[in-house]
Design a protein around this motif. Structure first.
Motif, PDB file in Angstrom:
ATOM      1  N   ASP A  61       0.856  -1.193   0.000  1.00 25.78           N
ATOM      2  CA  ASP A  61       0.000   0.000   0.000  1.00 25.78           C
ATOM      3  C   ASP A  61       0.887   1.237   0.000  1.00 25.78           C
ATOM      4  N   MET A  62       0.402   2.305  -0.643  1.00 26.39           N
ATOM      5  CA  MET A  62       1.144   3.567  -0.637  1.00 26.39           C
ATOM      6  C   MET A  62       0.178   4.724  -0.798  1.00 26.39           C
ATOM      7  N   ARG A  63       0.397   5.779  -0.017  1.00 24.45           N
ATOM      8  CA  ARG A  63      -0.349   7.030  -0.140  1.00 24.45           C
ATOM      9  C   ARG A  63       0.660   8.164  -0.223  1.00 24.45           C
ATOM     10  N   PHE A  64       0.482   9.042  -1.221  1.00 22.84           N
ATOM     11  CA  PHE A  64       1.469  10.092  -1.432  1.00 22.84           C
ATOM     12  C   PHE A  64       0.810  11.289  -2.102  1.00 22.84           C
ATOM     13  N   LYS A  65       1.498  12.432  -2.014  1.00 22.58           N
ATOM     14  CA  LYS A  65       1.007  13.671  -2.604  1.00 22.58           C
ATOM     15  C   LYS A  65       1.761  13.950  -3.893  1.00 22.58           C
ATOM     16  N   VAL A  66       1.022  14.427  -4.912  1.00 21.36           N
ATOM     17  CA  VAL A  66       1.613  14.689  -6.222  1.00 21.36           C
ATOM     18  C   VAL A  66       1.252  16.109  -6.656  1.00 21.36           C
ATOM     19  N   LYS A  67       1.897  16.541  -7.733  1.00 18.19           N
ATOM     20  CA  LYS A  67       1.591  17.859  -8.284  1.00 18.19           C
ATOM     21  C   LYS A  67       0.333  17.835  -9.144  1.00 18.19           C
ATOM     22  N   ASN A  68       0.152  16.754  -9.903  1.00 14.52           N
ATOM     23  CA  ASN A  68      -1.008  16.646 -10.789  1.00 14.52           C
ATOM     24  C   ASN A  68      -1.513  15.203 -10.747  1.00 14.52           C
ATOM     25  N   VAL A  69      -2.739  15.014 -10.282  1.00 15.56           N
ATOM     26  CA  VAL A  69      -3.293  13.672 -10.102  1.00 15.56           C
ATOM     27  C   VAL A  69      -3.475  12.965 -11.435  1.00 15.56           C
ATOM     28  N   GLN A  70      -3.997  13.665 -12.432  1.00 12.30           N
ATOM     29  CA  GLN A  70      -4.270  13.022 -13.714  1.00 12.30           C
ATOM     30  C   GLN A  70      -2.980  12.571 -14.401  1.00 12.30           C
ATOM     31  N   GLN A  71      -1.980  13.414 -14.415  1.00 12.97           N
ATOM     32  CA  GLN A  71      -0.714  13.038 -15.049  1.00 12.97           C
ATOM     33  C   GLN A  71      -0.052  11.883 -14.312  1.00 12.97           C
ATOM     34  N   THR A  72      -0.115  11.881 -12.982  1.00  9.48           N
ATOM     35  CA  THR A  72       0.484  10.789 -12.219  1.00  9.48           C
ATOM     36  C   THR A  72      -0.231   9.477 -12.482  1.00  9.48           C
ATOM     37  N   TYR A 211       1.940 -12.961  -8.772  1.00  6.60           N
ATOM     38  CA  TYR A 211       1.618 -11.547  -8.988  1.00  6.60           C
ATOM     39  C   TYR A 211       1.218 -10.899  -7.665  1.00  6.60           C
ATOM     40  N   SER A 212       1.733  -9.712  -7.431  1.00  5.67           N
ATOM     41  CA  SER A 212       1.439  -8.956  -6.210  1.00  5.67           C
ATOM     42  C   SER A 212       0.393  -7.879  -6.508  1.00  5.67           C
ATOM     43  N   ILE A 213      -0.383  -7.561  -5.478  1.00  6.44           N
ATOM     44  CA  ILE A 213      -1.409  -6.531  -5.573  1.00  6.44           C
ATOM     45  C   ILE A 213      -0.913  -5.291  -4.828  1.00  6.44           C
ATOM     46  N   VAL A 214      -0.940  -4.151  -5.518  1.00  6.13           N
ATOM     47  CA  VAL A 214      -0.488  -2.888  -4.937  1.00  6.13           C
ATOM     48  C   VAL A 214      -1.660  -1.907  -4.965  1.00  6.13           C
ATOM     49  N   THR A 215      -1.952  -1.317  -3.809  1.00  9.04           N
ATOM     50  CA  THR A 215      -3.011  -0.320  -3.685  1.00  9.04           C
ATOM     51  C   THR A 215      -2.376   1.058  -3.541  1.00  9.04           C
ATOM     52  N   LEU A 216      -2.705   1.970  -4.439  1.00 10.92           N
ATOM     53  CA  LEU A 216      -2.120   3.304  -4.462  1.00 10.92           C
ATOM     54  C   LEU A 216      -3.209   4.345  -4.254  1.00 10.92           C
ATOM     55  N   SER A 217      -2.885   5.349  -3.451  1.00 14.22           N
ATOM     56  CA  SER A 217      -3.798   6.470  -3.214  1.00 14.22           C
ATOM     57  C   SER A 217      -2.969   7.744  -3.238  1.00 14.22           C
ATOM     58  N   PHE A 218      -3.349   8.681  -4.103  1.00 14.93           N
ATOM     59  CA  PHE A 218      -2.564   9.921  -4.214  1.00 14.93           C
ATOM     60  C   PHE A 218      -3.508  11.100  -4.414  1.00 14.93           C
ATOM     61  N   TYR A 219      -3.024  12.270  -4.042  1.00 12.99           N
ATOM     62  CA  TYR A 219      -3.844  13.484  -4.058  1.00 12.99           C
ATOM     63  C   TYR A 219      -2.954  14.676  -4.358  1.00 12.99           C
ATOM     64  N   GLN A 220      -3.568  15.821  -4.588  1.00 11.35           N
ATOM     65  CA  GLN A 220      -2.828  17.042  -4.872  1.00 11.35           C
ATOM     66  C   GLN A 220      -3.435  18.196  -4.073  1.00 11.35           C
ATOM     67  N   SER A 221      -2.729  19.330  -4.053  1.00 13.66           N
ATOM     68  CA  SER A 221      -3.227  20.502  -3.344  1.00 13.66           C
ATOM     69  C   SER A 221      -4.465  21.059  -4.039  1.00 13.66           C
TER      70      SER A 221
END
Length: 297
Positions: A61-72, A211-221
């Protein structure tokens, strides 16, 4: 004397036969018990079973902040395909935190909105590439708020299901050969269904190991979005003052004409009312005492 001797010999023969019969039944029961015990021992013997390779199931699992959600999101999808994986789930949402409408003209409004955007993704990729994938995804963000990886050892569970499946296969083979009799056909069907479930369960374990399962959650300002839209307030769509004044004068003249027409429709009542009023005035002048007395009374 001979009769007594014959009876004694007959009793001895019968007693000897009974003992032999009893010994035969005991020997047959011992053989059946021995056969059942050998069958159970053979089915529960794990010394000759091949130990499967280690079955390690990895999830992250990973949660992180990005500059642009759509591009990421697009970049993660490209990276997953390059690593031989697959995007199983991708959802992006935008929420309006605050909004304000600024009137520009009678029919146009500038809407200024503060938006919050985030996204969730679930990807499936080869287990040997999990750590490198997580590292590369982490570099796409501004910073990581959560990063977690779990490894579950399912070797013994896999072995347990494999042994149970082998025991059921042996039982079915013995049932086909007539060594084991299962009277109820429903039990045979349930037994075979259990064998299918165990085979599918082990196939799922093999797939989870591969095969491994990865859950990603990301957001922007939050960001500001400005757009020109049509004014949806009906009261804003009014004519200029002089046009409204001319319309009001026209409406006044129309009401005046309607009033005249209404009076014309009731002219008989008007004339009758005028005649009665004049008659009242006339009698009041001719007989003032009568009207005065009427008032005093």
């Amino acid at each position: 004397m001979k009769t007594k001797l014959f009876l004694a010999l007959l009793a001895g023969v019968l007693l000897l036969g009974a003992c032999k019969g009893s010994n035969y039944e005991a020997i047959r029961d011992d053989k059946a018990s021995s056969s059942s015990a050998d069958t159970v021992a053979k089915m529960t013997d794990t010394s000759k079973v091949d130990i499967p390779a280690t079955k390690l199931v990895k999830t992250a699992d990973m949660r992180f902040k990005v500059k642009n959600v759509q591009q990421t999101g697009d970049a993660i999808a490209t990276l997953t395909a390059r690593e031989g994986g697959m995007v199983m789930h991708h959802q992006m949402q935008a929420y309006v935190e605050r909004s304000e409408d600024i009137r520009v003209s009678n029919d146009s409004v500038k809407r200024v909105s503060a938006l919050r955007t985030d996204a969730d993704m679930t990807v499936k990729l080869p287990s040997e590439k999990l750590e490198s994938f997580m590292t590369e995804v982490a570099h796409m963000g501004m910073y990581v708020t959560l990063r977690k990886m779990d490894i579950e050892d399912r070797t013994l569970d896999y072995l347990s299901e494999k042994l149970k499946l082998k025991n059921r296969q042996d039982l079915v083979e013995q049932q086909k050969k007539g060594k084991v009799v299962i009277k109820n056909p429903v039990n045979v069907m349930l037994l075979k269904d259990d064998m299918v479930d165990q085979q599918i369960g082990n196939m799922r374990t093999d797939e989870a190991v591969k095969y491994s399962i990865v859950t990603l959650s990301f957001y922007q300002s939050n960001f500001i979005n400005q757009e020109m839209i049509a004014n949806d307030d009906p009261s804003a769509y009014q004519l200029p003052f002089f046009n409204r004044l001319m319309i009001a004068l026209s409406n006044g003249w129309h009401l005046f004409v309607e009033l005249l027409l209404g009076l014309a429709n009731i002219w008989v009542f008007i004339v009758l009312s005028a005649a009665l009023w004049m008659l009242y005035r006339y009698y009041k002048r001719k007989h003032p005492a009568w009207f005065a007395g009427g008032i005093k009374s």
